[in-house]
Design a protein around this motif. Sequence first.
Motif: not given
Length: 479
Positions: A318-346
């Motif tokens: 299912t495609p990832f979708k970042a959503t808002w917190h109802p009150v605070h300026d907070i964003i929530v999203i799931g992580r899909y680790p990628d070896s080609s992403f900068p800063g990736y760790r084993d």
Amino acid sequence: MAPGGKTRKSSRKQVDLKTKKELTKKHEIELKIQGNTKKPIIRWQNKNVLHTLYQYQAGCCTTNNIKQAIIKPFQEKLATYRILRTSSPFDRRVTSMAWHPTKPTTMCVASKSGDFLLWDYEKLDHSQFVRGLGKGGSIPALKFDIDSPDHIYTVSVDGLVLRQDFEGRSRQVFFNTNDWSFWFCSLDVSFKANLVVAGDNVGKVCLFTRQGEKVLTDRLHKAKVTHCEFNPSCDWLLATASVDKTVKLWDVRMMKDSKSFVHCLPHEKPINSAYFSPDGSRLLTTDQHVDIRIYSGPYWSDTYNTIVHPHRFYQHITPFKATWHPVHDIIVIGRYPDSSFPGYRDGECRTVDMFNANTGKIICQLLDPSASGIISLNMFNPKTDALVSAMGYHILVWTGDEEAFEKRQKVMESLRANSSNIGGPSTYRRPRRRRDNNDEDDDNDDVSSMKKKIKKPRQSKAKEEKENQKVKIKGKKSK
């Protein structure tokens, strides 16, 4: 050299050092010198909201400092979040979900099979399960009817836009494509403007009144419309996102064709979603690679902030979708680790990441050893004390409320004492299918398989007619 020059400089340095030491002891501040003005800028650290408001009135901090001070207590609360309940009522992955507008512990979750579940996570067996079409009945978007919360609006891959209840008694069809080549992917309802909007797989957007009258049907994008949403504060402002790499803003009062948009926000990759903030002042977009963007109104053209985060697109997730917190300026999203992403760790974990929308910095990561899968959907409840996540066909409920854990533990102990059978959250559970490496889990694959099923009976009827004709001919020859 001017007489007394050295003493002036040395005295200034001594005064600066003294004042700095005094201020540091009293208020724990940092002294910075900016440009040629030589004016000290005082930055307060580790202060609560009241201290920050006091400093704001004194002109020593900005509104962003106030926002960060408000977020900080909740940030500490997020660190205590852990999984309270889990449920696996579906045979295929979760595709959409929404919280009940008046019951903060109740949610509706839909699957790729077209099943949807009304579930109260506080109760062990309090749910309503509605069986769907199966293959080809995926529900990519749904929304509760605020005026009548026992009804929901849904769109599905079988080409339907409808409003229905959880008991199967009422069913209002807004649109039916009657064609497996066209299906709907996104939905939203504006109860203020009395409008329903739906986007399909070829870029067409359909606009209706809540009574079912058609307002507009036109191709506003070049490809699939993955998300559409009305602004919560401005009921005439509509946002649509598409895999054609654009997010467009529309004035529904002046919508005529694909060129009548108010703003067009181009992206580098296809877009999964475009959510307005709860106050309607900002727009949060998620692409199918690494970009999370925040646009600020009322001009919308300039990017307020960009967050780089691994959440690449994969056909069977299912495609990832970042959503808002109802009150605070907070964003929530799931992580899909990628070896080609900068800063990736084993060994990087598949966490639920939360960001400060003002700074773009990560403030919290949720991880549970028992839930190590890819979490693609996340949504806070209106009460802000619980978070629901979708991990494949599993539903996870996170909370930091210790009372909720204590209540659940007491209920479980009482059930064990009475030797009762503890069932799942749903009264009906579809038998889960076995999946192999060649398993198809895409909407296009589902549609193609449904087309084959429709064609098969037609071919069999034609064969039967030919055989009947042969029998008749043989009978005539024998006579």
